[in-house]
Design a protein around this motif. Structure first.
Motif, PDB file in Angstrom:
ATOM      1  N   GLY A   1      29.727  14.072  38.655  1.00 25.49           N
ATOM      2  CA  GLY A   1      29.748  12.642  38.766  1.00 25.49           C
ATOM      3  C   GLY A   1      28.970  11.578  37.836  1.00 25.49           C
ATOM      4  N   ASN A   2      27.801  12.015  37.514  1.00 24.50           N
ATOM      5  CA  ASN A   2      26.836  11.329  36.645  1.00 24.50           C
ATOM      6  C   ASN A   2      27.193  11.679  35.125  1.00 24.50           C
ATOM      7  N   ILE A   3      27.665  12.863  35.069  1.00 23.83           N
ATOM      8  CA  ILE A   3      27.928  13.241  33.647  1.00 23.83           C
ATOM      9  C   ILE A   3      29.336  12.407  33.103  1.00 23.83           C
ATOM     10  N   VAL A   4      30.398  12.480  34.040  1.00 23.04           N
ATOM     11  CA  VAL A   4      31.653  11.942  33.884  1.00 23.04           C
ATOM     12  C   VAL A   4      31.273  10.355  33.578  1.00 23.04           C
ATOM     13  N   SER A   5      30.477   9.969  34.309  1.00 25.40           N
ATOM     14  CA  SER A   5      29.949   8.252  34.094  1.00 25.40           C
ATOM     15  C   SER A   5      29.539   7.937  32.854  1.00 25.40           C
ATOM     16  N   GLY A   6      28.546   8.948  32.145  1.00 29.47           N
ATOM     17  CA  GLY A   6      28.126   8.828  31.065  1.00 29.47           C
ATOM     18  C   GLY A   6      29.242   8.920  29.854  1.00 29.47           C
ATOM     19  N   ILE A   7      29.999   9.992  30.186  1.00 31.47           N
ATOM     20  CA  ILE A   7      31.212  10.156  29.147  1.00 31.47           C
ATOM     21  C   ILE A   7      31.921   8.712  29.043  1.00 31.47           C
ATOM     22  N   ASP A   8      32.295   8.139  30.338  1.00 30.76           N
ATOM     23  CA  ASP A   8      33.163   6.966  30.420  1.00 30.76           C
ATOM     24  C   ASP A   8      32.439   5.842  29.646  1.00 30.76           C
ATOM     25  N   LEU A   9      31.052   5.704  29.865  1.00 30.52           N
ATOM     26  CA  LEU A   9      30.515   4.660  29.173  1.00 30.52           C
ATOM     27  C   LEU A   9      30.376   4.864  27.651  1.00 30.52           C
ATOM     28  N   ILE A  10      30.106   5.787  27.160  1.00 35.82           N
ATOM     29  CA  ILE A  10      30.197   6.274  25.771  1.00 35.82           C
ATOM     30  C   ILE A  10      31.750   5.985  25.389  1.00 35.82           C
ATOM     31  N   ARG A  11      32.458   6.238  25.826  1.00 33.52           N
ATOM     32  CA  ARG A  11      34.029   5.965  25.644  1.00 33.52           C
ATOM     33  C   ARG A  11      34.417   4.426  25.234  1.00 33.52           C
ATOM     34  N   ARG A  12      33.736   3.717  26.621  1.00 38.67           N
ATOM     35  CA  ARG A  12      34.260   2.259  26.625  1.00 38.67           C
ATOM     36  C   ARG A  12      33.301   1.447  25.566  1.00 38.67           C
ATOM     37  N   THR A  13      32.031   1.812  25.316  1.00 33.11           N
ATOM     38  CA  THR A  13      31.077   1.179  24.535  1.00 33.11           C
ATOM     39  C   THR A  13      31.039   1.490  23.042  1.00 33.11           C
ATOM     40  N   GLU A  14      31.347   2.705  22.559  1.00 33.05           N
ATOM     41  CA  GLU A  14      31.029   3.349  21.431  1.00 33.05           C
ATOM     42  C   GLU A  14      32.435   3.705  20.826  1.00 33.05           C
ATOM     43  N   GLN A  15      33.399   3.778  21.791  1.00 38.58           N
ATOM     44  CA  GLN A  15      34.798   4.362  21.339  1.00 38.58           C
ATOM     45  C   GLN A  15      34.622   5.869  20.663  1.00 38.58           C
ATOM     46  N   LYS A  16      33.820   6.612  21.478  1.00 37.36           N
ATOM     47  CA  LYS A  16      33.556   7.979  20.994  1.00 37.36           C
ATOM     48  C   LYS A  16      33.982   9.073  22.207  1.00 37.36           C
ATOM     49  N   THR A  17      34.355  10.100  21.570  1.00 34.07           N
ATOM     50  CA  THR A  17      34.525  11.174  22.715  1.00 34.07           C
ATOM     51  C   THR A  17      33.552  12.087  22.538  1.00 34.07           C
ATOM     52  N   VAL A  18      32.973  12.247  24.159  1.00 37.69           N
ATOM     53  CA  VAL A  18      32.065  13.351  24.092  1.00 37.69           C
ATOM     54  C   VAL A  18      32.455  14.187  25.347  1.00 37.69           C
ATOM     55  N   PHE A  19      31.392  15.017  25.504  1.00 40.26           N
ATOM     56  CA  PHE A  19      31.803  16.164  26.514  1.00 40.26           C
ATOM     57  C   PHE A  19      30.853  16.302  27.632  1.00 40.26           C
ATOM     58  N   GLY A  20      31.413  17.254  28.731  1.00 47.27           N
ATOM     59  CA  GLY A  20      30.411  17.427  29.866  1.00 47.27           C
ATOM     60  C   GLY A  20      30.656  19.037  30.441  1.00 47.27           C
ATOM     61  N   LEU A  21      29.669  19.745  30.854  1.00 50.69           N
ATOM     62  CA  LEU A  21      30.061  20.970  31.099  1.00 50.69           C
ATOM     63  C   LEU A  21      29.004  21.308  32.438  1.00 50.69           C
ATOM     64  N   THR A  22      29.567  21.573  33.719  1.00 47.55           N
ATOM     65  CA  THR A  22      28.449  22.037  34.429  1.00 47.55           C
ATOM     66  C   THR A  22      28.767  23.550  34.857  1.00 47.55           C
TER      67      THR A  22
ATOM     68  N   PHE B   1      18.651   1.126  47.348  1.00 44.11           N
ATOM     69  CA  PHE B   1      19.445   0.621  45.885  1.00 44.11           C
ATOM     70  C   PHE B   1      18.766   1.296  44.716  1.00 44.11           C
ATOM     71  N   LEU B   2      17.505   1.654  44.695  1.00 45.69           N
ATOM     72  CA  LEU B   2      16.762   2.207  43.538  1.00 45.69           C
ATOM     73  C   LEU B   2      17.298   3.648  43.382  1.00 45.69           C
ATOM     74  N   GLU B   3      17.881   4.425  44.364  1.00 39.78           N
ATOM     75  CA  GLU B   3      18.632   5.690  43.839  1.00 39.78           C
ATOM     76  C   GLU B   3      19.893   5.570  43.347  1.00 39.78           C
ATOM     77  N   PHE B   4      20.499   4.393  44.091  1.00 36.55           N
ATOM     78  CA  PHE B   4      21.988   4.109  43.567  1.00 36.55           C
ATOM     79  C   PHE B   4      22.230   3.977  42.272  1.00 36.55           C
ATOM     80  N   ASN B   5      21.214   3.321  41.785  1.00 38.75           N
ATOM     81  CA  ASN B   5      21.304   3.296  40.016  1.00 38.75           C
ATOM     82  C   ASN B   5      20.750   4.123  39.374  1.00 38.75           C
ATOM     83  N   TYR B   6      20.627   5.372  39.897  1.00 43.06           N
ATOM     84  CA  TYR B   6      20.294   6.679  39.237  1.00 43.06           C
ATOM     85  C   TYR B   6      21.237   7.047  38.240  1.00 43.06           C
ATOM     86  N   SER B   7      22.485   6.731  38.819  1.00 47.78           N
ATOM     87  CA  SER B   7      23.690   7.456  37.781  1.00 47.78           C
ATOM     88  C   SER B   7      23.841   6.359  36.680  1.00 47.78           C
ATOM     89  N   ILE B   8      23.610   5.174  36.790  1.00 49.39           N
ATOM     90  CA  ILE B   8      23.624   4.426  35.616  1.00 49.39           C
ATOM     91  C   ILE B   8      22.458   4.599  34.584  1.00 49.39           C
TER      92      ILE B   8
END
Length: 411
Positions: free
Chosen positions: A202-223, A169-176
């Motif tokens: 997956g972790n990067i996309v989750s962060g982008i989605d969090l910022i979109r939902r809570t900040e109403q901002k568009t941010v980007f990810g590149l791997t 469960f500890l590791e599962f929280n890493y993405s959050i």
């Protein structure tokens, strides 16, 4: 085709694997300065070549006038990134964590220009905000925006769930927590770009989605793509272990040798990824063939070593190699391994000595090296893997034609 300098060169050099809304990111890069970050987990007191792709990508961002931010995972390092690992990392004490972070800072200061300017690099420790975070606060503020179904669909999670060693469960929280980092960096420093290896998608996309939902901002990810050699070997490893970026863990000469030993088919690709040479010059070098390819390998080794260890150390390593290989001399610049006098006088089996010198990764590998005729002591082939070798004065051990170490007795 990208119009911004950073994205165009990143593509030309082979850094881009995946990108969210590349057209919009390109426009943002053209419109003004972009702050981008990459996270480095403090799993050791240095970084090795496996982290060099990310370092060079941040360096490229700074070259084009944007702001690179290196995030040191002092908070997330308490958990450890589970992405594509077969088993859980061992938890570190605060003392070990502090030592590791200090070592990573030392590495990164070599590659970036730090300061107060708009495009100067910044180093941040996520413990600054994660250590003060309340669990209920995190659940209410962030956890509500995460879908368990979606998290279970991440390849990095599925790969662990399918193994005997499950995901804690500890590791599962890493993405959050990584998503929280992205939002915090966006709030504090205006960061709009997170970059990382392909395993971080997956972790990067989750962060982008969090910022979109809570900040109403568009941010980007590149791997970046997974970097492996033409033969399929993972970058960052050699026969004798990790290829570290600091001289206290791997001498500059051995670092130079690692790059000099690059496979023919990788020379052009590695020149693009791991040096600052202009692309036009790289195109000329990668067009060389036959014996001439060795000249390109020397350029790769010298330029890559100059970035990590300085131009003087790179030139010294190149000269040591020239003397050793062209003149047959036991050059003073070769890496030296000291052995206690009592142990040196008593001697040790040849195979064990090659392991001790770092020229083989295991006893079995050392035995195979000797049986194959690739092991030499003072330029004489070692034929008996069990022969007891006494170290008196300075002796030269060689594995193949390119890897050499000097042995000395230490009082």
């Amino acid at each position: 085709m990208a119009k911004s300098g950073f994205l165009a060169e990143a593509r030309a050099r082979g850094f881009v694997f995946q990108c969210t809304d590349e057209e919009a990111l390109d426009a943002a890069l053209l419109a003004g300065k972009v702050a981008g970050y990459i996270g480095f987990d403090p799993t050791a007191d240095s970084l090795h070549v496996g982290s060099l792709t990310q370092i060079m990508l941040l360096r490229l961002l700074q070259k084009h006038g944007h702001k690179p931010i290196a995030l040191i995972g002092g908070g997330t390092g308490r958990i450890g990134d589970p992405s594509f690992r077969e088993e859980a990392r061992q938890l570190m004490t605060d003392e070990v964590l502090a030592r590791h972070m200090a070592g990573i800072r030392r590495v990164l200061k070599v590659f970036f220009r730090f300061g107060e300017g708009a495009a100067d690099a910044l180093m941040v420790n996520n413990a600054e905000w994660l250590d003060a975070l309340g669990y209920v606060e995190l659940l209410r503020d962030v956890g509500v925006h995460f879908s368990i179904n979606r998290m279970l669909a991440f390849d990095s999670v599925k790969s662990r769930l399918e193994r005997e060693q499950g995901l804690t469960f500890l590791e599962f929280n890493y993405s959050i927590l990584q998503s929280y980092d992205f939002r915090e960096l966006n709030r504090r420093f205006g960061v709009t770009l997170q970059m990382g290896g392909s395993d971080q998608w997956g972790n990067i996309v989750s962060g982008i989605d969090l910022i979109r939902r809570t900040e109403q901002k568009t941010v980007f990810g590149l791997t970046t793509p997974l970097i492996a050699t033409s033969s399929g070997a993972k970058m960052g490893k050699s026969a004798s272990g990790a290829v570290w970026l600091t001289a206290d863990k791997l001498p500059a000469f051995q670092y130079w040798q690692f790059w000099r030993n690059t496979e023919d088919g990788d020379v052009g690709r590695f020149l693009k990824l791991f040096t600052d040479l202009p692309l036009a010059e790289i195109l000329r070098l990668e067009a060389l063939s036959g014996a001439e390819i060795n000249a390109a390998k020397i350029v790769l080794a010298t330029e890559a070593t100059a970035l990590a260890h300085g131009r003087d150390a790179a030139a010294a390593a190149a000269e040591t190699a020239r003397k050793t290989f062209e003149e047959g001399a036991a050059a003073e610049g070769l890496p030296t391994v000291e052995i206690p006098v009592a142990e040196a006088a008593a001697g040790m089996p040849a195979f064990a000595l090659f392991v001790r010198a770092g020229l083989a990764g295991s006893n079995g590998e050392a035995r195979r090296l000797i049986r194959g005729g690739g092991a030499r002591l003072d330029d004489v082939v070692v034929e008996d893997e069990g022969a007891v070798i006494v170290v008196e004065g300075t002796r030269k051990l060689s594995a193949g034609k390119k890897n050499h170490v000097l042995l000395t007795a230490r009082g």
